[in-house]
Design a protein around this motif. Structure first.
Motif, short mmCIF file in Angstrom:
data_model
loop_
_atom_site.label_atom_id
_atom_site.label_comp_id
_atom_site.label_asym_id
_atom_site.label_seq_id
_atom_site.Cartn_x
_atom_site.Cartn_y
_atom_site.Cartn_z
N MET A 269 7.81 2.38 0.92
CA MET A 269 7.46 3.57 0.12
C MET A 269 8.65 4.05 -0.69
O MET A 269 8.48 4.58 -1.80
N LEU B 169 1.97 8.78 1.96
CA LEU B 169 2.48 7.64 2.73
C LEU B 169 3.99 7.76 2.99
O LEU B 169 4.47 7.42 4.07
N VAL C 181 0.36 1.58 4.82
CA VAL C 181 1.48 1.24 3.92
C VAL C 181 1.53 -0.28 3.67
O VAL C 181 1.81 -0.72 2.56
N ASP D 56 -7.60 7.66 13.84
CA ASP D 56 -8.12 6.30 13.69
C ASP D 56 -9.08 6.22 12.51
O ASP D 56 -8.99 5.33 11.68
N LYS E 113 -1.50 -4.90 -1.79
CA LYS E 113 -2.20 -4.63 -3.05
C LYS E 113 -1.21 -4.60 -4.22
O LYS E 113 -1.45 -5.17 -5.27
N GLN F 21 -3.13 -0.77 12.52
CA GLN F 21 -3.54 0.10 11.40
C GLN F 21 -2.31 0.58 10.63
O GLN F 21 -1.67 1.55 11.03
N ASN G 67 -7.26 6.76 9.10
CA ASN G 67 -6.46 5.59 8.71
C ASN G 67 -7.36 4.44 8.27
O ASN G 67 -7.07 3.76 7.29
N GLU G 68 -8.46 4.27 9.02
CA GLU G 68 -9.38 3.19 8.68
C GLU G 68 -9.97 3.40 7.28
O GLU G 68 -10.07 2.48 6.48
N ILE H 221 -7.29 2.74 4.61
CA ILE H 221 -7.06 1.30 4.45
C ILE H 221 -8.19 0.69 3.61
O ILE H 221 -7.94 -0.07 2.68
N ILE I 258 -7.76 1.64 -0.01
CA ILE I 258 -6.66 0.91 -0.67
C ILE I 258 -7.13 -0.51 -0.97
O ILE I 258 -6.98 -1.02 -2.08
N ASP I 259 -7.74 -1.15 0.04
CA ASP I 259 -8.17 -2.55 -0.12
C ASP I 259 -9.21 -2.70 -1.24
O ASP I 259 -9.17 -3.65 -2.00
N ASN I 260 -10.18 -1.77 -1.30
CA ASN I 260 -11.25 -1.97 -2.29
C ASN I 260 -10.94 -1.34 -3.64
O ASN I 260 -11.78 -1.35 -4.54
N GLY I 261 -9.74 -0.79 -3.78
CA GLY I 261 -9.32 -0.30 -5.10
C GLY I 261 -9.76 1.12 -5.41
O GLY I 261 -9.47 1.65 -6.48
N LEU J 248 -1.17 9.93 -3.07
CA LEU J 248 -1.20 8.80 -2.12
C LEU J 248 0.23 8.38 -1.78
O LEU J 248 0.59 8.24 -0.60
#
Lengths: 327, 127
Positions: free
Chosen positions: A322, B102, A177, B76, A183, A174, B79-80, B83, B86-89, B98
């Motif tokens: 980052m 990070l 970053v 968990d 992306k 997980q 974070n999930e 993620i 971020i992946d789906n925009g 953000l």
């Protein structure tokens, strides 16, 4: 395989290659890296005595995209033909030799340990030349005729990113970053450039350096056909600056010297944004190599404290990503 | 009743001392053993920092992710969720919160893993 056994087999390989009796002496292991091990020795034949190096494949699996030793030797040989400073290949080991996968090349005198090259005053002149030299050598590598290295895989930028991402996802860690970085890369992919021979691991640590500067480029196993700017970005990754963050080119030089020398020799313009793209790709790739190395330990394939420790270097890559993004 | 002294970090510290002061000097003639002992010492130093700062780190990560995602959950789960966003925009990469979240979490991780790292020192203004 003990040293004596190795020595006998080496003598037999070289005798066949050179067509005369060969005596091997002073066989010593130089490095036992994760991807290969290298041995140094002297070969005496026909009143000559040559210092040589044998590079042997590691028994375990390799990081995605790494070449077998036969292909690596071929690429290194093609680079030498085109005027790249790298060791001349003397022989590729065939299975019948009983030495495993590998090849034998000329020994080139010099230092490879970055901390010594960056720290010792005897390398002061070398350090001031190296960024420019890197630009010139990379231009020479990128000009190797593709017909000479036609065995190499070729990836488009999207393919390369997708392969790295699949590799990353296979470890199931997980790391938001890293998702951010993928992306970011996907949104900024550079337009198609000329396809070139890319060294793939051109960085401080893979350079043999003497008092004047770079004498040879090592480790050709990550070579592929792709975007030439990948090599420039990888060379500037913070991990290869060995503490000298202020000198982006390997901890020894500045970007302007690298870019100017590269442009002059290659006739190809360097876009700093494209280099940054590949630098971020490089940090991410190094992080995923660390994940891979520690994974080999975690699944019990090859247990070692070194492989365990490298897993905790992934956070350095998260921070560098980052830092690059926030800059 | 708590577990008896020495505490975990104190036990680890004793092994670090043994490896550094007693074993390591005996190994100068064997490059491989010497190097691996340095790595082992380094690993124990990570464990020591993790024992001392780990709880604080997890608390901070939970807090920062909770603020960013405007929700509560385990590390968990958070974070999930991040993620996926971020992946789906759903999370814009330009979002300053953000980026800062990070960056802060990465700094806190490196504070445990390797506080001598150049970028860590640069960003915390340690020379």
């Amino acid at each position: 395989m003990d040293t004596e056994d190795l020595q006998q087999k080496l003598a037999a390989v070289l005798a066949q290659q050179l067509g005369c009796t060969v005596t091997i002496s002073e066989l010593v292991k130089l490095t036992g890296g994760a991807a290969a091990q290298t041995w140094r020795f002297n070969a005496a034949f026909a009143e000559k005595c040559l210092p040589l190096v044998m590079r042997l494949a590691h028994d375990g699996e390799q990081f995605d995209g790494a070449l077998d030793k036969k292909s690596e030797a071929l690429v290194q040989g093609a680079a030498v033909e085109s005027g790249v400073p790298a060791a001349n290949i003397l022989a590729v080991l065939e299975p019948a030799a009983g030495l495993g996968e590998g090849y034998i090349m000329a020994y080139i005198e010099g230092e490879t340990i970055p901390q010594k090259i960056l720290g010792q005053s005897r390398f002061q002149v070398a350090r001031s030349n190296m960024a420019k030299q890197c630009g010139e050598i990379l231009a020479t590598i990128h000009a190797v005729p593709l017909s000479d290295v036609s065995l190499l895989p070729q990836y488009s930028v999207p393919q390369q990113i997708q392969r790295l991402k699949n590799n990353f996802l296979s470890y199931g860690e997980q790391l938001p970053v890293f998702h951010y970085a993928f992306k970011w890369l996907e949104e900024r992919m550079p337009a198609d450039a000329d396809s070139c021979l890319v060294h793939g691991d051109f960085r401080h640590g893979n350079l043999i350096v003497n008092e004047q500067g770079i004498a040879a480029i090592l480790d050709w196993e990550m070579a592929h056909i792709g975007n030439p700017m990948e090599d420039l970005g990888w060379l500037c990754v913070n991990s290869w600056r060995f503490g000298r963050s202020d000198l982006p080119v390997g901890g020894f030089g500045i970007r302007e010297d690298l870019y100017a020398a590269y442009e002059k020799k290659s006739g190809r313009a360097v876009s700093p944004d494209v280099v940054t793209f590949w630098e971020l790709y490089g940090v991410l790739k190094w992080g995923i190599i660390c994940l891979y190395q520690t994974h080999v330990h975690l699944i019990g394939k090859e247990r070692s404290v070194e492989r365990a420790a490298i897993g905790r270097r992934v956070s350095e890559c998260e921070l560098d990503i980052m830092d690059l993004i926030a800059a | 009743m708590p577990i008896n002294r020495p505490k975990d970090a104190e036990l680890v510290q004793s092994v670090i001392e043994y490896l550094s002061e007693t074993l390591k000097p005996q190994l100068v003639d064997n490059k491989a053993l010497y190097y691996n002992t340095l790595v082992a010492i380094n690993v124990l130093k990570i464990v020591e920092r993790s024992l001392l700062q780990g709880d604080e780190y997890s608390k901070r990560e939970t807090e920062l992710l909770g603020q960013l995602l405007k929700t509560e959950g385990t590390l968990d789960e958070l974070n999930e969720m991040l993620i996926a966003q971020i992946d789906n925009g759903e999370q814009s990469l330009e979002n300053k919160q953000l980026i800062e979240t990070l960056l802060d979490i990465s700094m806190a991780k490196v504070a445990i893993d390797n506080p001598k790292y150049s970028t860590y020192k640069k960003l915390s203004n340690i020379s």
